[in-house]
Design an enzyme around this catalytic site. Structure first.
Site, PDB file in Angstrom:
ATOM      1  N   LEU A  20      41.720 -30.645 -11.014  1.00 16.56           N
ATOM      2  CA  LEU A  20      42.601 -31.542 -11.063  1.00 16.56           C
ATOM      3  C   LEU A  20      43.335 -32.069 -11.913  1.00 16.56           C
ATOM      4  O   LEU A  20      44.672 -32.503 -11.709  1.00 16.56           O
ATOM      5  CB  LEU A  20      41.967 -32.916 -10.504  1.00 16.56           C
ATOM      6  CG  LEU A  20      40.844 -32.941  -9.196  1.00 16.56           C
ATOM      7  CD1 LEU A  20      40.201 -34.377  -9.009  1.00 16.56           C
ATOM      8  CD2 LEU A  20      41.725 -32.389  -7.919  1.00 16.56           C
ATOM      9  N   GLY A  65      42.452 -31.989 -20.049  1.00 14.74           N
ATOM     10  CA  GLY A  65      42.638 -32.678 -21.411  1.00 14.74           C
ATOM     11  C   GLY A  65      42.219 -32.147 -22.649  1.00 14.74           C
ATOM     12  O   GLY A  65      41.721 -30.841 -22.484  1.00 14.74           O
ATOM     13  N   ALA A  66      42.278 -32.898 -23.719  1.00 21.63           N
ATOM     14  CA  ALA A  66      41.863 -32.258 -24.843  1.00 21.63           C
ATOM     15  C   ALA A  66      40.255 -32.151 -24.964  1.00 21.63           C
ATOM     16  O   ALA A  66      40.042 -31.080 -25.680  1.00 21.63           O
ATOM     17  CB  ALA A  66      42.221 -33.397 -26.253  1.00 21.63           C
ATOM     18  N   THR A  67      39.407 -32.811 -24.529  1.00 16.23           N
ATOM     19  CA  THR A  67      38.064 -32.666 -24.634  1.00 16.23           C
ATOM     20  C   THR A  67      37.501 -31.914 -23.413  1.00 16.23           C
ATOM     21  O   THR A  67      36.395 -31.339 -23.473  1.00 16.23           O
ATOM     22  CB  THR A  67      37.341 -34.055 -24.568  1.00 16.23           C
ATOM     23  OG1 THR A  67      37.607 -34.790 -23.511  1.00 16.23           O
ATOM     24  CG2 THR A  67      37.991 -34.604 -25.932  1.00 16.23           C
ATOM     25  N   LYS A  73      34.007 -34.662 -14.829  1.00 16.56           N
ATOM     26  CA  LYS A  73      34.773 -34.503 -16.035  1.00 16.56           C
ATOM     27  C   LYS A  73      33.827 -33.510 -16.852  1.00 16.56           C
ATOM     28  O   LYS A  73      32.769 -33.805 -17.378  1.00 16.56           O
ATOM     29  CB  LYS A  73      35.093 -35.684 -16.703  1.00 16.56           C
ATOM     30  CG  LYS A  73      35.723 -35.359 -18.315  1.00 16.56           C
ATOM     31  CD  LYS A  73      35.989 -36.888 -19.042  1.00 16.56           C
ATOM     32  CE  LYS A  73      36.544 -36.755 -19.945  1.00 16.56           C
ATOM     33  NZ  LYS A  73      37.058 -37.930 -20.790  1.00 16.56           N
ATOM     34  N   ASP A  85      42.126 -47.434 -26.008  1.00 14.02           N
ATOM     35  CA  ASP A  85      42.804 -46.379 -25.495  1.00 14.02           C
ATOM     36  C   ASP A  85      43.695 -46.684 -24.089  1.00 14.02           C
ATOM     37  O   ASP A  85      43.460 -45.990 -23.185  1.00 14.02           O
ATOM     38  CB  ASP A  85      42.170 -45.118 -25.437  1.00 14.02           C
ATOM     39  CG  ASP A  85      43.313 -43.977 -25.443  1.00 14.02           C
ATOM     40  OD1 ASP A  85      44.393 -44.056 -25.711  1.00 14.02           O
ATOM     41  OD2 ASP A  85      42.714 -42.918 -25.170  1.00 14.02           O
TER      42      ASP A  85
END
Length: 1555
Positions: A992, A995-997, A1061, A1156
């Site tokens: 989907l 990201g960075a991690t 994730k 954040d």
């Protein structure tokens, strides 16, 4: 007369005065010993027990138990007393000996005992006496044995046996307490008593047991208490209490002793005087000898113990000394047979000796006796220092013994001490008191202080006269007679023993001498045999002095429990021998031989004058873990014998630490035993290891020479053939040296102790045997059987110091060697006639003149629990450790020695448990210089929920080992956290987002698997879907029509869509990444709120880190706002802002700061205004707890010029949404999230990204610090604008908290709802009264917002432009042009107007400059449906439109009764700078923190109080009531969005929960 070799052992009587337990072997007919207890057992004649009170009344066990009643089934607590044959219970333990028991349970051979489970009672056991069955057995025995004859066996060896038998029978029947000399009377009494009491003496059962079938149900307090009671009751049942069996057992044990004494005398092992090897000459008995002993049971206490936790145990010693321990006798017999086999194996070797005499190092005046007088010429002849010529076989044995005067003790050295010798002394005639025990005394500074404790070592002080003498300097000198038994053995004859008194013994430096020396000749030995000298190498340069150095007059406190013996620690006790007879007597104390301990009596022999007393010191040292009883014999020459008893129970763990810390590899079983001890007793790990290392460095961990089990024969060719000799009981590397002509047969007897260390130290176990003169020389046997000096390394000097007593001058007593004898091979050419056997330790022993440097490494702690920085909860306990938490600990390493030490850490479990935890130590190796210290830092991260108890090793100089225990119990990140096996339970599909991690995937999980991870609270339905159905989100997310293959999912039931994730796989993740993942999982598992994304579970395996969350179909807010096809009305904007505020308020109520907060981290659940939830907060990898925030948490400034830049790692969040204080590097607070929330409010109004005209983030940061904020749209609602400006104020103190924000937004939503209700009511009235298709909008007065109506003066000019063709309303939307005379004019938000009549033209107030009319037209259809009654507000932007005006278009769907409003704004506002200041009033609350996450407190500031807001509500309500009677009412529209372009796009159902 006492026969030779007979040992008399009689039980001590219970008399307080006179001879305590004396056995008088006199010629008279004194039978007091048999009649002392006649009057003690009269009350016990009917208790079915024996009349011997010392045995039968012995209490085996006592304690509280809970018993079930007999008639009434209730439970009562009683005090139970267990004796042999009975189990009685009393009301209380107070004076129970003198009270009648409440009940008695008779224990017979048929008594049954078993564990039971009884209802709610725990630890129960049942006792079934089986009285009926036992009574039947008694009756049957009485019928088979009508007459019971008394036993004629007697332990006493007196001249009148008839009296003894009569008295014994009287004792059994309790009829005669007098000692009569008339045998006939006694016999008559016995016969009568036997006939009358025949049934009473049958098997100790004088009566039949009660006819009862009751089963006693008893409950203990603990499971250990229950096991102990069951064990003791079984012991009481199995014990035989009959008098016949006692006498039979005593005679059987006596025969065992006799057999040990008389059998196999020729092969008995030469050792200390004991019951096994002594020869008692014919003695004349003296009836004037009477002896009193202060005690005959010894409880040893440590002299220099540095570990008090090891000192005491709960153990009771046997009471009856007459019944010698049967197992102990068997053990002695086995040891004797085993040693005899070894000797026979040695004797089978042909050791043809050359000439030469051998003498011992003690330089005694003994000439070696050649029993056969065979004159065999040897290879050579020679003589020793005493001119004992060898060769020729003319060496006759002569012994010179000094005469012993009365009350004279021959001085010698304690085998376990190094006290100097003194001349003979005369003891005082005054009796001495019992020496005190267990008194702490200070040390005199002689190197006896514990190296780990500042306090003095606890010692056992003795009064000086109790050990015989006090020196001139006040020091106590312990002296003893060194009784040396010399046995010259041949193959056929045995010579009698001789006693030699050695008065000139000078022990070697660092070697403690033993008393026994054996000189033995082999067949064919030419003139002399070798020398056997048994030594005890307890070598310690800093060992405490064994003599007591302080006078103590106070009496000590005796511990109630049996002291535990610690290996290699000297323990002592003492007793007094008092001469209360009419003459002096000589005595000797015979102690048994055992390879595991050494027991010495100082003095062991001597003479005591009439009326004098002598205190005998008892010294004991154990070398291994043993649990046994020691029986020694005090023999009074011409008198009697006493049995001395002591119990030894050593600590089983210190020997293991001694071996392991010295570098030996323990067997797996012992290694596990040691590790188990460390894990169960963490408080003792440091103390016991420090004690072990102290013993190792002091050289006291060497097993003594007499510990020998295995025999290894090594033949070495040496020059000369001295006399044959061997050493019994050697240590690790001890040789039994036999010599033949030019052929020395060296036999090594050892038990395999520390062979590995010996090889590593080369000559650490070197033994030198000196043969006879003539051909004999120095036989130097190393472990490697190598005489090369190059292999001895640093131990050559030590061995030479200990063994180089053979100089060219033939001086046996030369301890100080001027010649270092660096070449050991040269010593073999010396024609010394003396035989020398010595041993050097495994550990290097420092020379007295030039000590060898040693390193002493210490650690501050041996247990790492990683709780040094853990927080404490409200109770004060340390919080539990969580998985993926970075744990730190440290310990100090220091070197207090005189040499440098290299160290290295060894991880035995590394490679095996890498998937469980990650451990690192910095530094892992290096060197600790002398006098240096530093810290070792340790970090640990645990990956799974487990309890870690691992051992790591610190190796010092490749030979010392320190064991460090790591013990951590890790719980899950949070109780709500659920571990999910991602590979088995979840099926991943399309990605989907990324990201960075990590990446976001859509996955499917079965309902069954999901139910195991979701708690009941999560499934309560509080979190409903966006459809407004109110059902569980799990059901709402069920992909019934999904094309995914459901068979691929493990589990049954419906399939649920979840978002996964998955972090990027890394083989070796950094600690920062581990902490970020840990932080996000920890925070997610804590949350349960409808506005926070649901957490399903996580996979915490290395290289497979993932987080499974609720699948939110709407995607993130930034993508939704950027999608032009989506219509977002103002009401939806307010509801989304309220959801965001609620979610953040919930986080803050838990003390969590998001840090954040941005539109990509907000997930859109629904775009319906009727949904309960529209927005969910997500992405918590940057969250921190408020309680962890400190001023030192941040790096303030780098100090690089005027920019005051902050380190990158100190800032959390994204630049566009970052608060000014975060950019400056100030401390975080809740106001950081408030600032980010204001930027999100601006995004929802403008549907743009902030600061899009600035290219670089660094420039954005500079502008934000200068006061730049995103431009506020001109058409935005004033309340909305005021709240937004308050939230992004430059000063965090001026920003409101989220409870205030929630209250403000809620009021806006209520006001908007009221406006809509008014509009609906007004247009319903128009529809009833107005028949025209169009309606001219009139100007009305606005009572609510008069300050923003100045821009609407020309709205009436556009009435003519409102004519439109309504027939085409389904296909097109009319344009309503609004000409604005002011560029700042715009369309305001929905607001209520005042009531006017139809056709009214309104009123203009020129003085005030306020237009009270309506701004824009409202179109009504034919069926009177107001077009503005919309459900969907579609806002589009037309970039090519004119900037001087705006167009408003409507789309109407008559059939579906829905309409939409299209707003085309041609106005482009310019950006402006905002300095952060605002003249508008801000809304604050006094309560900074809200305890309840869903109950919000109203604002209470003076600027806008709750009462003022409530007054405003009343005004709105009154306006509604006043408008109810009017016929027409109008509203005006102020669209709240600008620059929206019309486009067609599909709905993007992406869930982008990433950055």
């Amino acid at each position: 007369m006492t026969s030779v070799g007979t040992t008399l052992i009689v039980k001590p009587a219970n008399n307080s005065g006179g001879s305590d337990g004396n056995i008088k072997n006199n010629n008279n007919n004194n039978n007091n010993n048999n009649n002392n207890n006649n009057n003690n057992n009269n009350s016990n004649s009917g208790n079915n027990s024996n009349n011997n009170s010392f045995i039968d009344d012995q209490v085996l066990h006592t304690g509280y138990l809970t018993k079930q009643g007999g008639r009434i089934q209730n439970w009562k607590i009683r005090w139970f007393v267990l004796k042999r044959g009975t189990l009685s219970y009393y009301l209380s333990p107070i004076n129970w000996e003198y009270t009648k028991p409440r009940g008695v349970i008779y224990l017979t051979k048929k008594t049954e005992l078993k564990e039971v489970d009884h209802r709610n009672r725990r630890h129960c056991f049942a006792v079934n006496p089986n009285y009926i069955s036992e009574n039947q057995s008694i009756i049957q025995q009485q019928q088979n044995q009508p007459i019971l004859r008394s036993s004629s066996d007697s332990v006493n060896n007196n001249n009148n046996n008839n009296n003894n038998n009569n008295n014994n029978n009287n004792n059994n029947n309790n009829n005669n307490n007098n000692n009569n000399n008339n045998n006939n009377n006694n016999n008559n009494n016995n016969n009568n008593n036997n006939n009358n009491n025949n049934n009473n003496n049958n098997n100790n059962n004088s009566k039949l047991y009660p006819n009862s079938t009751r089963i006693y149900l008893i409950s203990a307090q603990t499971v250990f208490d229950k096991s102990k009671w069951i064990e003791m009751i079984k012991l009481a049942i199995s014990s035989d209490n009959s008098q016949d069996s006692k006498l039979k057992r005593a005679n059987h044990q006596l025969e065992k002793v006799k057999d040990l004494v008389f059998s196999n005398r020729k092969g008995s092992i030469p050792t200390f005087p004991s019951l096994l090897n002594r020869t008692i000459a014919t003695e004349s008995l003296n009836d004037l000898i009477k002896v009193h002993l202060s005690k005959k049971r010894f409880y040893f206490y440590h002299d220099n113990l540095t570990l008090p936790a090891l000192s005491y145990i709960d153990s009771e010693s046997p009471v009856n000394l007459q019944e010698i321990h049967h197992q102990h006798l068997i053990l002695l017999q086995q040891q004797k047979e085993e040693l005899n086999k070894k000797l026979k194996k040695i004797q089978q070797q042909n050791n043809i000796g050359g000439g030469g005499s051998g003498s011992n190092i003690a330089n005694s005046a003994n000439k070696i006796n050649n029993k056969n007088n065979d004159k065999i010429n040897g290879v050579g002849s020679g003589e020793d220092k005493n001119n004992n010529k060898g060769g020729g076989g003319d060496n006759n044995s002569q012994s010179s013994s000094s005469s012993v005067s009365p009350t004279t003790v021959s001085p010698s050295v304690s085998p376990l001490s190094s006290s100097p010798t003194k001349p003979p002394i005369i003891l005082s005639k005054k009796p001495l008191p019992t020496p005190p025990r267990n008194i702490s005394t200070s040390d005199n500074g002689s190197g006896t202080d514990s190296p780990f404790y500042n306090s003095a070592i606890t010692r056992l002080p003795l009064i000086s006269t109790s050990v015989g003498m006090v020196g001139p300097n006040g020091m106590v000198n312990i002296t003893s007679m060194n009784t040396t038994t010399t046995t010259t053995t041949t193959t056929t004859t045995t010579a009698p023993t001789t006693t030699n008194t050695n008065t000139n013994i000078k022990p070697l430096p660092g070697i403690q001498q033993n008393k026994l020396q054996l000189i033995q000749n082999k067949d064919g030995g030419g003139g002399g045999g070798g020398v056997l000298k048994r030594t005890n190498p307890l070598l310690s340069t800093s060992a405490p002095s064994m003599a007591y150095n302080q006078l103590v007059a106070n009496s000590g406190i005796i511990h109630k429990h049996q002291p535990k013996i610690v290996v290699f620690h000297l323990v002592r006790d003492s007793f007094q021998i008092s001469n209360i007879g009419g003459c002096s007597f000589n005595f000797e104390i015979l102690s048994p031989f055992d390879p595991n301990f050494t027991l010495n009596f100082i003095p062991s022999s001597g003479t005591i004058q009439k009326g004098d007393s002598l205190t005998v010191l008892v010294e004991l040292m154990a070398y291994n873990h043993i649990e046994t009883d020691i029986y020694s014999t005090l023999h009074i020459i011409g008198g009697m014998e006493f049995t001395l008893f002591c119990r030894i129970e050593t600590d089983p763990y210190l020997p293991l630490f001694l071996k392991s810390c010295a570098g030996s590899v323990l067997p797996l079983e012992k290694q596990m035993k040691m590790e188990s001890f460390m894990k169960k007793n963490p408080t003792m790990v440091k103390s016991i290891q420090e004690l072990a290392h102290t013993l190792i460095l002091d050289g006291r961990n060497i097993i003594p020479l007499h510990l020998s089990n295995n025999i290894n024969i090594n033949n070495n060719n040496n020059n000369g053939g001295g006399g044959s000799g061997y050493n019994i009981g050697g240590g690790s590397n001890n040789s039994i040296g036999g010599s033949g002509s030019n052929n020395n047969s060296n036999v090594n007897i050892s038990n395999g102790w520390n062979i590995e260390n010996s090889n590593r130290r080369n000559s650490g176990g070197c033994l030198n045997l000196v043969g006879g003169s003539g051909g004999g020389g120095l036989i130097n046997n190393n472990i490697n059987n190598n005489n090369n000096n190059n292999n001895n390394n640093n131990n050559n000097n030590n061995n030479n110091n200990n063994n180089n007593n053979n100089n060219n001058n033939n001086n046996n007593n030369n301890n100080n060697n001027n010649n270092n004898n660096n070449n050991n091979n040269n010593n073999n050419n010396n024609n010394n006639g003396s035989g020398l056997l010595s041993s050097s330790p495994l550990i290097t022993i420092s020379n007295q003149n030039t000590p060898t440097p040693q390193a002493r490494v210490k650690l501050s702690k041996y247990i790492l629990n990683f709780q040094r920085n853990q927080k404490k909860n409200s109770v004060g306990d340390v919080e539990s450790v969580k998985i993926y938490q970075l744990l730190t600990d440290k310990f100090l390493i220091s070197n207090s020695g005189s040499a440098d030490a290299s160290f290295q850490f060894h991880f035995p479990s590394r490679g095996k448990k890498n998937d469980l935890f990650s451990l690192s130590l910095v530094p892992t190796n290096g060197t600790v210089s002398k006098g240096e210290w530093f810290y070792i830092k340790s970090t640990l991260t645990v990956f799974v929920e487990t309890e870690i108890s691992e051992m790591i090793q610190l190796i010092i100089n490749q030979r010392e080992v320190h064991h460090i225990l790591i013990t951590v119990k890790c719980e899950n990140i949070h109780p709500g956290n659920k571990e999910i096996d991602l590979e088995k339970e979840v099926v991943l599909h399309e990605r989907l987002g990324t990201g960075a991690t990590g990446d976001i995937y859509r996955g499917l999980i079965s309902q069954d698997n999901l139910n195991r991870h979701i708690s009941n609270q999560d499934s309560s339905g509080s979190n409903s879907s966006g459809s407004g159905s109110g059902h569980n989100w799990l059901i709402a997310r069920n992909p019934s029509n999904d094309i995914i293959n459901k068979d691929a999912i493990i589990g049954s039931g419906p399939q649920i869509i979840v978002a996964v994730k998955k972090l990027h796989p890394l083989a070796d993740p950094s600690p920062e990444m581990i902490q970020d993942f840990y932080n996000e999982v920890r925070v997610l598992s804590m949350f349960n709120h409808p506005n926070v994304v649901k957490y399903v579970g996580g996979c915490t395996k290395i290289a497979n880190w993932s987080i499974v969350m609720e699948y939110v179909p709407g995607g993130n807010l930034m993508d939704v706002l950027a999608n032009p096809v989506l219509v977002i009305p103002y009401k939806l904007v307010l509801r989304m802002a309220l959801d965001i505020a609620k979610g953040l308020h919930y986080l803050h109520s838990l003390g969590i700061l998001h840090l954040d907060m941005k539109s990509p981290n907000l997930l859109v659940s629904s775009l319906s205004t009727s949904a309960k939830v529209n927005i969910k907060v997500a992405d918590f990898n940057t969250c921190i707890n408020r309680s962890r925030i400190t001023a030192g948490f941040f790096n303030r400034h780098t100090g690089s010029g005027d920019n005051n830049k902050v380190e990158k790692d100190s800032k959390k969040g994204t630049t566009l949404w970052m608060a000014p204080e975060v950019i400056r590097g100030a401390m975080y607070s809740e106001k950081c999230d408030v600032y980010s929330f204001a930027i999100i409010m601006w995004e929802m109004v403008t549907r743009k990204l902030p600061y899009s005209h600035i290219a670089f983030n660094c420039e954005v940061e500079d502008q934000v610090l200068k006061g730049l904020r995103p431009p506020i749209p001109m058409h935005c609602n004033k309340n909305y604008t005021d709240l937004m400006e308050q939230c992004w104020d430059d000063d965090p103190e001026n920003r409101p908290y989220f409870d205030t924000i929630i209250h403000s937004i809620s009021k806006m939503i209520e006001s908007n709802d009221i406006t809509e209700q008014k509009a609906k009511a007004s247009f319903k009235g128009l529809r009833r009264t107005q028949s025209n298709s169009t309606l001219n909008l009139l100007q009305v007065q606005n009572n609510n917002n008069n300050s923003n109506n100045n821009n609407n003066n020309n709205n009436n000019n556009n009435n003519n432009n409102s004519n439109s063709n309504l027939n085409n309303c389904n296909n097109s939307s009319p344009n309503l042009g609004t000409n604005s005379a002011n560029n700042d004019s715009g369309v305001s938000v929905l607001q209520t107007c005042s009531d006017i009549g139809v056709g009214s033209t309104g009123t203009n107030s020129g003085t005030s400059g306020t237009n009270s009319g309506f701004d824009s037209p409202v179109i009504v259809t034919k069926d009177y449906h107001l077009i503005s009654n919309l459900q969907k507000l579609d806002l589009h932007s037309n970039d090519g439109s004119d900037t001087n005006g705006s167009q408003i278009g409507f789309k109407s769907d008559i059939n579906s009764k829905k309409s939409s409003l299209e707003v085309h704004s041609k106005h482009k506002s310019k950006r402006f700078s905002y300095d952060g200041g605002s003249s508008r009033a801000s809304i604050n609350t006094l309560n900074n923190d809200s305890n309840l996450p869903f109950k919000f407190s109203p604002p209470s500031t003076p600027q806008s109080s709750f009462l003022q807001l409530k007054k405003l509500d009343k005004e709105l309500k009154s306006n509604l009531e006043s408008n109810a009677g009017t016929k027409h009412s109008f509203i005006r529209y102020k669209p709240s969005f600008t620059n929206v372009t019309s486009a067609k796009s599909k709905l993007n159902l992406n869930n982008n929960n990433n950055n």
